[in-house]
Design a protein around this motif. Structure first.
Motif, PDB file in Angstrom:
ATOM      1  N   LYS A  30       6.150  -1.540   0.226  1.00 51.49           N
ATOM      2  CA  LYS A  30       4.899  -1.905   0.882  1.00 51.49           C
ATOM      3  C   LYS A  30       4.802  -3.416   1.085  1.00 51.49           C
ATOM      4  N   GLN A  55       8.184   6.100   5.138  1.00 49.93           N
ATOM      5  CA  GLN A  55       7.206   5.411   4.297  1.00 49.93           C
ATOM      6  C   GLN A  55       7.321   3.911   4.499  1.00 49.93           C
ATOM      7  N   ASN A  56       6.178   3.273   4.766  1.00 46.13           N
ATOM      8  CA  ASN A  56       6.120   1.824   4.969  1.00 46.13           C
ATOM      9  C   ASN A  56       7.052   1.372   6.089  1.00 46.13           C
ATOM     10  N   ARG A 110       3.890   8.315   5.653  1.00 42.02           N
ATOM     11  CA  ARG A 110       3.090   7.744   4.574  1.00 42.02           C
ATOM     12  C   ARG A 110       3.002   6.228   4.736  1.00 42.02           C
ATOM     13  N   ASP A 111       1.802   5.747   4.959  1.00 40.88           N
ATOM     14  CA  ASP A 111       1.550   4.310   5.075  1.00 40.88           C
ATOM     15  C   ASP A 111       2.411   3.654   6.141  1.00 40.88           C
ATOM     16  N   LYS A 139      -0.419  10.349   5.400  1.00 38.14           N
ATOM     17  CA  LYS A 139      -1.127   9.541   4.413  1.00 38.14           C
ATOM     18  C   LYS A 139      -1.430   8.203   5.061  1.00 38.14           C
ATOM     19  N   SER A 156      -3.547   4.648   4.914  1.00 37.92           N
ATOM     20  CA  SER A 156      -4.283   3.758   4.019  1.00 37.92           C
ATOM     21  C   SER A 156      -5.456   3.075   4.710  1.00 37.92           C
ATOM     22  N   ASP A 157      -5.261   2.662   5.962  1.00 39.52           N
ATOM     23  CA  ASP A 157      -6.314   1.951   6.683  1.00 39.52           C
ATOM     24  C   ASP A 157      -7.285   2.929   7.320  1.00 39.52           C
ATOM     25  N   THR A 197      -4.289  12.689   3.943  1.00 40.64           N
ATOM     26  CA  THR A 197      -4.901  11.839   2.932  1.00 40.64           C
ATOM     27  C   THR A 197      -5.234  10.501   3.573  1.00 40.64           C
ATOM     28  N   GLY A 198      -6.490  10.046   3.415  1.00 42.45           N
ATOM     29  CA  GLY A 198      -6.842   8.751   3.968  1.00 42.45           C
ATOM     30  C   GLY A 198      -8.273   8.704   4.439  1.00 42.45           C
ATOM     31  N   CYS A 199      -8.576   7.717   5.247  1.00 38.88           N
ATOM     32  CA  CYS A 199      -9.922   7.508   5.784  1.00 38.88           C
ATOM     33  C   CYS A 199      -9.877   7.610   7.299  1.00 38.88           C
ATOM     34  N   GLN A 240     -10.264   9.373   0.523  1.00 39.80           N
ATOM     35  CA  GLN A 240     -10.270   8.526  -0.665  1.00 39.80           C
ATOM     36  C   GLN A 240     -11.508   7.652  -0.771  1.00 39.80           C
TER      37      GLN A 240
END
Length: 435
Positions: free
Chosen positions: A131, A153-154, A175-176, A200, A202-203, A221-223, A243
């Motif tokens: 990350k 991922q990332n 993911r991310d 997934k 994050s932001d 998963t997330g916003c 989350q």
């Protein structure tokens, strides 16, 4: 001197090397169960084994390969050396490749490795980066036309203009990653064979529309302000986890939301998700307009009275439900509702019947009136119930008192099932009562 005949019977011949004579697919199966480090070390066994690892169709490069040293420069040099050996020595098809270096803040350029994979018809690809150092996927990545399974991922995903998607993709796990939502929607919709999707994020994001006619499993998963499941007629497993509080969520008609999921069999709603689904709703209805006739397993995290109403609405709308799992850890975070409020909610669902429910699990129970009413309803409305497992919350300062309250309440309830087994756990012992 020993006679020739005696020599023949007196000398023991060396044991036959049966392992080296095994079929190549069997040898590959053995080597793929080893770490890459151990698989490469088999090259010292004999001349026959020197290049066996070079024909493996599956390779994994992760932190275990260079964990013996803590020097960052050595890690970079060692990583480059491993890549060189793979690029120069590997022969034959390479169908699955995993690169997991999320623990490394710095890593060498791997463009040549990605290009090598794209030229070898890679089918299953896992790329996991740190990350602290997002990896921008090179143009060669988008030419992996044989991809069936992809995990990123990332990563920064920015394809060339000519990219039209991965036609053969079956599962996608992001993911991310950094990607525009327009591109994400296009990537999903262009993968007509996509059956499994994991996101997934994050932001906080605005809106995403999922159009995947063959999608059977979706885990988010997330916003996000809104998720539109417009064309997922085969979706049987849905998991949603928010989350953070989504105060800026768009209005969601959850009745219509579930109408679009006729094949749903497994539903998992983590903490915060109910608030996302009921945003803008004046009141939670007693039942959905279209029943969830295929729903068999339902898991939900409860955070308040609205969440309980929502859960009861879905339970009532699922006539063939067999398994319920409820997490009540967050019920105590909100102000405790009055007894009248609790009675009012459960009165609306007093005529519910759960004729196929067989197993119930409740975690984080504190003995609140809301929880006890829920336990009573599930016990008295489930004639086929086989087992109810209750795990009291261990975070309560007066744990014993609350646990005793749960046990006392259970003695006053007459379950609808004569074979129902009720199990109440605590940290030290297990109370078991068969009714």
């Amino acid at each position: 001197m020993m006679p020739p005949e005696s020599k023949k019977h007196g000398c023991q011949s060396l044991p036959t090397d049966r392992l080296s004579n095994l079929p190549e697919n069997v040898i590959n199966s053995i080597l793929m169960r080893l770490s890459l480090r151990r698989a490469v070390r088999t090259s010292i066994l004999s001349q026959k084994w020197r290049y066996k690892w070079c024909k493996l169709p599956q390779l994994t490069l992760d932190y275990d390969l260079w964990v013996e040293t803590n020097d960052l420069l050595s890690l970079s040099i060692k990583f480059t050396k491993i890549m060189y050996h793979i690029l120069t020595l590997h022969s034959g098809p390479l169908t699955k490749f995993t690169l997991s270096i999320s623990a490394l803040k710095k890593f060498p350029k791997i463009g040549s490795l990605i290009y090598f994979l794209s030229r070898n018809d890679i089918q299953d690809l896992v790329l996991e980066f740190s990350k602290w150092n997002l990896y921008r996927l090179p143009p060669s990545f988008f030419t992996c036309s044989q991809l069936r399974h992809l995990t990123l991922q990332n990563c920064v995903i920015c394809p060339p203009p000519a990219f039209k998607g991965f036609d053969m993709l079956n599962s996608l796990n992001l993911r991310d990653v950094t990607i525009s939502f327009k591109l994400l929607e296009s990537l999903i919709s262009s993968s007509s064979l996509l059956g499994k999707l994991v996101l997934k994020i994050s932001d906080t994001s605005n809106h995403i529309q999922i159009n995947a006619p063959n999608l059977r499993s979706f885990d988010f998963t997330g916003c996000i302000k809104y998720i539109s499941l417009g064309n997922v007629p085969l979706l049987s497993k849905l998991s949603l986890s928010c989350q953070e509080s989504l105060k800026a969520s768009e209005k969601c008609d959850f009745d219509i939301f579930f109408q679009l999921l006729p094949a749903l069999e497994h539903l998992y709603l983590e903490c915060g998700t109910v608030q996302f689904l009921v945003t803008g709703a004046a009141e939670v209805p007693r039942r959905l307009s279209s029943p969830l006739n295929n729903l068999k397993r339902f898991k939900i995290s409860l955070g308040g009275l609205v969440d309980v109403s929502f859960a009861l609405c879905l339970i009532r709308s699922s006539p063939y439900l067999q398994d319920i799992e409820i997490e009540a850890y967050d019920l105590g975070c909100e102000p405790v509702p009055t007894t009248n409020k609790v009675d009012e909610v459960f009165a609306r669902f007093s005529d519910v019947t759960l004729n196929h429910l067989r197993a119930v699990q409740l975690e984080g129970v504190e003995g609140m009136e809301l929880e006890l009413q829920l336990i009573k309803l599930l016990l008295t409305k489930s004639p086929m119930l086989v087992r109810m497992l209750i795990e009291p919350s261990t975070s309560c300062h007066d744990y014993d008192k609350r646990r005793d309250k749960i046990l006392a309440e259970l003695t006053t309830i007459q379950p609808a099932s004569t074979k129902a087994e009720i199990v109440v756990f605590d940290e030290y012992e297990c109370y078991r009562d068969t009714m």
